[in-house]
Design an enzyme around this catalytic site. Structure first.
Site, PDB file in Angstrom:
ATOM      1  N   CYS A 229       0.905  -1.224   0.070  1.00 34.08           N
ATOM      2  CA  CYS A 229      -0.020  -0.064  -0.030  1.00 34.08           C
ATOM      3  C   CYS A 229       1.017   1.193   0.091  1.00 34.08           C
ATOM      4  O   CYS A 229       2.033   1.137   0.042  1.00 34.08           O
ATOM      5  CB  CYS A 229      -0.841   0.019   1.199  1.00 34.08           C
ATOM      6  SG  CYS A 229      -0.288   0.530   2.806  1.00 34.08           S
TER       7      CYS A 229
ATOM      8  N   ARG B 178       4.173  -3.611   4.171  1.00 37.79           N
ATOM      9  CA  ARG B 178       3.370  -3.971   5.270  1.00 37.79           C
ATOM     10  C   ARG B 178       3.376  -5.382   5.705  1.00 37.79           C
ATOM     11  O   ARG B 178       2.211  -6.174   5.174  1.00 37.79           O
ATOM     12  CB  ARG B 178       2.359  -3.225   5.406  1.00 37.79           C
ATOM     13  CG  ARG B 178       2.410  -1.551   5.541  1.00 37.79           C
ATOM     14  CD  ARG B 178       1.018  -1.028   5.493  1.00 37.79           C
ATOM     15  NE  ARG B 178       0.247  -1.284   6.802  1.00 37.79           N
ATOM     16  CZ  ARG B 178      -0.937  -0.920   6.959  1.00 37.79           C
ATOM     17  NH1 ARG B 178      -1.693  -0.121   6.125  1.00 37.79           N
ATOM     18  NH2 ARG B 178      -1.594  -1.030   8.228  1.00 37.79           N
TER      19      ARG B 178
ATOM     20  N   VAL C  30       3.210  -9.414   6.933  1.00 30.84           N
ATOM     21  CA  VAL C  30       2.124  -9.931   7.849  1.00 30.84           C
ATOM     22  C   VAL C  30       2.995 -11.029   8.478  1.00 30.84           C
ATOM     23  O   VAL C  30       2.392 -12.164   9.360  1.00 30.84           O
ATOM     24  CB  VAL C  30       1.007 -10.379   7.211  1.00 30.84           C
ATOM     25  CG1 VAL C  30       0.102  -9.225   6.807  1.00 30.84           C
ATOM     26  CG2 VAL C  30       1.248 -11.396   6.196  1.00 30.84           C
ATOM     27  N   ASP C  31       4.170 -11.027   8.564  1.00 26.76           N
ATOM     28  CA  ASP C  31       5.158 -12.385   9.052  1.00 26.76           C
ATOM     29  C   ASP C  31       4.669 -12.658  10.647  1.00 26.76           C
ATOM     30  O   ASP C  31       4.653 -13.504  11.016  1.00 26.76           O
ATOM     31  CB  ASP C  31       6.561 -12.063   8.930  1.00 26.76           C
ATOM     32  CG  ASP C  31       7.039 -10.750   9.351  1.00 26.76           C
ATOM     33  OD1 ASP C  31       6.521  -9.645   8.990  1.00 26.76           O
ATOM     34  OD2 ASP C  31       8.024 -10.643  10.380  1.00 26.76           O
TER      35      ASP C  31
ATOM     36  N   ARG D 226     -12.349   6.447   3.442  1.00 23.27           N
ATOM     37  CA  ARG D 226     -11.826   5.034   4.022  1.00 23.27           C
ATOM     38  C   ARG D 226     -12.027   5.423   5.364  1.00 23.27           C
ATOM     39  O   ARG D 226     -12.363   4.238   6.088  1.00 23.27           O
ATOM     40  CB  ARG D 226     -10.567   4.556   3.479  1.00 23.27           C
ATOM     41  CG  ARG D 226     -10.392   4.279   2.233  1.00 23.27           C
ATOM     42  CD  ARG D 226      -9.257   3.826   1.994  1.00 23.27           C
ATOM     43  NE  ARG D 226      -8.812   2.666   3.021  1.00 23.27           N
ATOM     44  CZ  ARG D 226      -7.553   2.051   3.017  1.00 23.27           C
ATOM     45  NH1 ARG D 226      -6.561   2.233   2.288  1.00 23.27           N
ATOM     46  NH2 ARG D 226      -7.469   1.079   4.115  1.00 23.27           N
TER      47      ARG D 226
HETATM   48  N1  EPU Z   1       5.323  -5.340  10.837  1.00 18.29           N
HETATM   49  C1  EPU Z   1       5.961  -6.414  10.400  1.00 18.29           C
HETATM   50  N2  EPU Z   1       5.659  -7.542  10.466  1.00 18.29           N
HETATM   51  C2  EPU Z   1       4.386  -7.752  10.522  1.00 18.29           C
HETATM   52  C3  EPU Z   1       3.226  -6.659  11.069  1.00 18.29           C
HETATM   53  C4  EPU Z   1       3.964  -5.434  11.111  1.00 18.29           C
HETATM   54  O1  EPU Z   1       7.256  -6.100  10.594  1.00 18.29           O
HETATM   55  O2  EPU Z   1       3.806  -8.953  10.464  1.00 18.29           O
HETATM   56  C5  EPU Z   1       5.845  -3.987  11.169  1.00 18.29           C
HETATM   57  C6  EPU Z   1       5.179  -3.000  10.116  1.00 18.29           C
HETATM   58  O3  EPU Z   1       5.715  -2.872   8.755  1.00 18.29           O
HETATM   59  C7  EPU Z   1       5.389  -1.648  10.773  1.00 18.29           C
HETATM   60  C8  EPU Z   1       5.155  -2.083  12.130  1.00 18.29           C
HETATM   61  O4  EPU Z   1       5.309  -3.387  12.417  1.00 18.29           O
HETATM   62  O5  EPU Z   1       6.636  -1.222  10.457  1.00 18.29           O
HETATM   63  C9  EPU Z   1       3.709  -1.671  12.768  1.00 18.29           C
HETATM   64  O6  EPU Z   1       2.843  -2.247  11.948  1.00 18.29           O
HETATM   65  P1  EPU Z   1       1.501  -2.619  12.707  1.00 18.29           P
HETATM   66  O7  EPU Z   1       1.506  -4.455  12.475  1.00 18.29           O
HETATM   67  O8  EPU Z   1       1.281  -2.370  13.991  1.00 18.29           O
HETATM   68  O9  EPU Z   1       0.472  -2.205  11.806  1.00 18.29           O
HETATM   69  P2  EPU Z   1      -1.141  -2.611  11.485  1.00 18.29           P
HETATM   70  O10 EPU Z   1      -1.576  -3.366  12.698  1.00 18.29           O
HETATM   71  O11 EPU Z   1      -1.245  -3.284  10.256  1.00 18.29           O
HETATM   72  C10 EPU Z   1      -2.243  -0.524  12.421  1.00 18.29           C
HETATM   73  C11 EPU Z   1      -3.261   0.639  12.104  1.00 18.29           C
HETATM   74  C12 EPU Z   1      -2.530   1.225  11.181  1.00 18.29           C
HETATM   75  C13 EPU Z   1      -1.486   1.956  11.878  1.00 18.29           C
HETATM   76  C14 EPU Z   1      -0.592   0.965  12.638  1.00 18.29           C
HETATM   77  C15 EPU Z   1       0.619   1.264  13.522  1.00 18.29           C
HETATM   78  C16 EPU Z   1      -5.526  -0.846  11.907  1.00 18.29           C
HETATM   79  C17 EPU Z   1      -6.330  -1.170  11.119  1.00 18.29           C
HETATM   80  N3  EPU Z   1      -4.281  -0.046  11.198  1.00 18.29           N
HETATM   81  O12 EPU Z   1      -1.947  -1.314  11.666  1.00 18.29           O
HETATM   82  O13 EPU Z   1      -3.304   2.471  10.784  1.00 18.29           O
HETATM   83  O14 EPU Z   1      -0.709   3.011  11.269  1.00 18.29           O
HETATM   84  O15 EPU Z   1      -1.320   0.067  13.513  1.00 18.29           O
HETATM   85  O16 EPU Z   1      -0.036   2.125  14.441  1.00 18.29           O
HETATM   86  O17 EPU Z   1      -5.408  -0.845  13.089  1.00 18.29           O
HETATM   87  C18 EPU Z   1      -4.440   4.302   9.511  1.00 18.29           C
HETATM   88  O18 EPU Z   1      -5.465   4.151  10.137  1.00 18.29           O
HETATM   89  O19 EPU Z   1      -4.109   5.160   8.766  1.00 18.29           O
HETATM   90  C19 EPU Z   1      -3.530   3.271   9.589  1.00 18.29           C
HETATM   91  C20 EPU Z   1      -2.590   2.959   8.623  1.00 18.29           C
END
Ligand code: EPU
Length: 432
Positions: free
Chosen positions: A119, A124, A126-127, A402
């Site tokens: 995106c 981003r 999902v590991d 969104r």
């Molecule tokens: N990451 C990994 N591996 C994973 C998952 C994440 O390396 O398997 C890394 C990501 O690349 C990033 C960090 O961990 O550097 C944080 O990512 P996180 O998984 O916390 O993000 P998310 O859960 O996918 C949620 C929010 C995002 C927000 C992030 C960080 C939701 C639906 N989305 O995403 O919100 O930026 O947490 O706080 O809850 C937004 O609302 O605009 C938005 C993008």
């Protein structure tokens, strides 16, 4: 429906009162968690926005009945548990929908969920989600862009969920939801501590789950056989609240923002204090008075309770007209800086080196045609447009739709002039 744009007449200080909607990022996992029970759930405060619509469509694909009642609450009920596929066409529209994986696997024993794909804010992965679910005993394969997961009954495990930039919010949500129905106890170390994770845990506990430690970096979940439906009201949207706050400050306005939990915004308040933005917090409201030009700040986005990456762009818009030079680093999403070039089109002075930007405050921004690249970048451009001299056109506002519930309606009630118009301009091929 064709593309739409905002036409903003800038230079009008926002004045009045506004009420924040329920949290987008809390609603998505809470709705996904309703897969975990066969009984009906009644979820209040779910904002009206496209990401929620996409998740509702996915839940329907997954054999659930989901309707908004006359009070605006979402009523959910599982009808057919044989459905296990969350299709690419929907998951690719919204990464948040990946959080159906944990509940599907735990409740139905199988899940086929599309990988979300890239995106605009960067890679981003999902590991961490998959690592956590594998530790709980799931067999996971990736085939043709889909995650195929299977488990007869998950079992408790000790799982370290820290990633290269800290914890993962939805990774923690996925594993926590799955662990609720696992046999035995699960300990998530380096869990995300965001308020949205706590809200989800509160919902799950009311459904009958045994969870301790949500809000800290160590969550302990004792698996139970069954969860029941229950009512829940999602927390207020801290990102929307702060976006409105920054818009009020940037326009030199006076605004009372209702329905907030100020304890979720400590990092933001700290930076606003540093910037000498006038505000007064109360137990459920904050009053902002932007009667003076903000001072420079230095900030790095971090996992909660640090400054949220979801507010980096909006805060940068506010700082484009601050006194002095501000420094911004996005440590969570190093590429989440597409708004920089657009803000520069409006007269902002910003120098970017990797994931750090130096923002040299200018006296005023000028209205210009600009383009939203993602949800929060779009919000930053709206803030910039509100305080700029003249007219700003923000294209690709579907990004804003969104994740903000009636943003222009709320701002217009505060005295902004924002018109939503059809965007007739042809989409240009990329410049090479
Ligand atoms: N990451 C990994 N591996 C994973 C998952 C994440 O390396 O398997 C890394 C990501 O690349 C990033 C960090 O961990 O550097 C944080 O990512 P996180 O998984 O916390 O993000 P998310 O859960 O996918 C949620 C929010 C995002 C927000 C992030 C960080 C939701 C639906 N989305 O995403 O919100 O930026 O947490 O706080 O809850 C937004 O609302 O605009 C938005 C993008």
């Amino acid at each position: 429906m064709g593309l739409e744009k905002f036409v903003i007449e800038g230079g009008r200080p926002l004045k009045g009162e506004v009420t924040v909607s329920g949290s987008k990022n809390a609603s998505l996992p809470v709705l996904a968690a309703t897969i975990l029970t066969e009984s009906p759930c009644d979820i209040g405060g779910v904002p009206r926005l496209r990401d929620v619509d996409v998740l509702v469509r996915i839940l329907r694909e997954l054999g659930m009945k989901v309707e908004r009642d006359e009070m605006g609450r979402l009523q959910t009920q599982v009808v057919d548990e044989k459905e296990i596929t969350a299709p690419y066409e929907l998951v690719s529209m919204m990464r948040g929908s990946f959080c159906v994986l944990g509940p599907l696997l735990a409740k139905r024993g199988f899940a086929k969920v599309s990988l979300p794909g890239g995106c605009a804010i960067g890679d981003r992965p999902v590991d961490l989600h998959l690592k956590g679910l594998r530790a709980l005993g799931a067999e996971i394969k990736i085939e043709h862009g889909y995650v195929l997961a299977r488990a007869d009954r998950l079992h408790g495990a000790n799982i370290y969920l820290g990633g290269p930039t800290g914890s993962s919010v939805l990774g923690t949500a996925n594993v926590m939801m799955a662990a609720c129905l696992a046999e035995g106890t699960t300990v998530i170390e380096h869990a995300a501590s965001e308020p949205e994770v706590v809200d989800l845990a509160n919902f799950l506990v009311n459904m009958g789950a045994a969870i301790e430690g949500a809000g800290s970096h160590r969550i302990v979940i004792r698996g139970v056989r069954k969860l029941d439906g229950c009512p829940h009201d999602v927390i207020p949207d801290r990102i929307e609240a702060a976006t409105l706050l920054m818009a009020a400050a940037a326009t030199g306005g006076e605004v009372l923002i209702r329905n907030i939990d100020p304890t979720h915004l400590e990092a933001v308040f700290d930076k606003l204090r540093e910037a000498e933005v006038g505000f007064n917090r109360n137990c459920k409201t904050v009053a902002v008075s932007g009667d003076r030009r903000a001072n420079e700040v230095e900030l790095t986005t971090l996992p909660y309770p640090g400054f949220p990456t979801d507010l980096q762009a909006q805060m940068m818009a506010l700082m484009t007209t601050a006194r002095g030079a501000s420094v911004f680093t996005d440590a969570i999403y190093p590429d989440r800086l597409l708004h920089v070039a657009e803000l520069k089109r409006m007269g902002a002075r910003i120098k970017r080196i990797n994931n750090t930007c130096v923002v040299i405050g200018v006296d005023r921004l000028e209205g210009a045609p600009v383009m939203a690249s993602d949800l929060r970048a779009g919000a930053a451009l709206v803030i910039a447009g509100l305080c700029a001299e003249g007219e700003t056109t923000v294209r690709r506002i579907y990004h804003l739709d969104r994740g903000y519930d009636n943003l222009e309606g709320k701002l217009n009630l505060l005295g902004a002039r924002i018109r939503r118009e059809a965007d007739e301009a042809p989409e240009k091929p990329p410049v090479v």
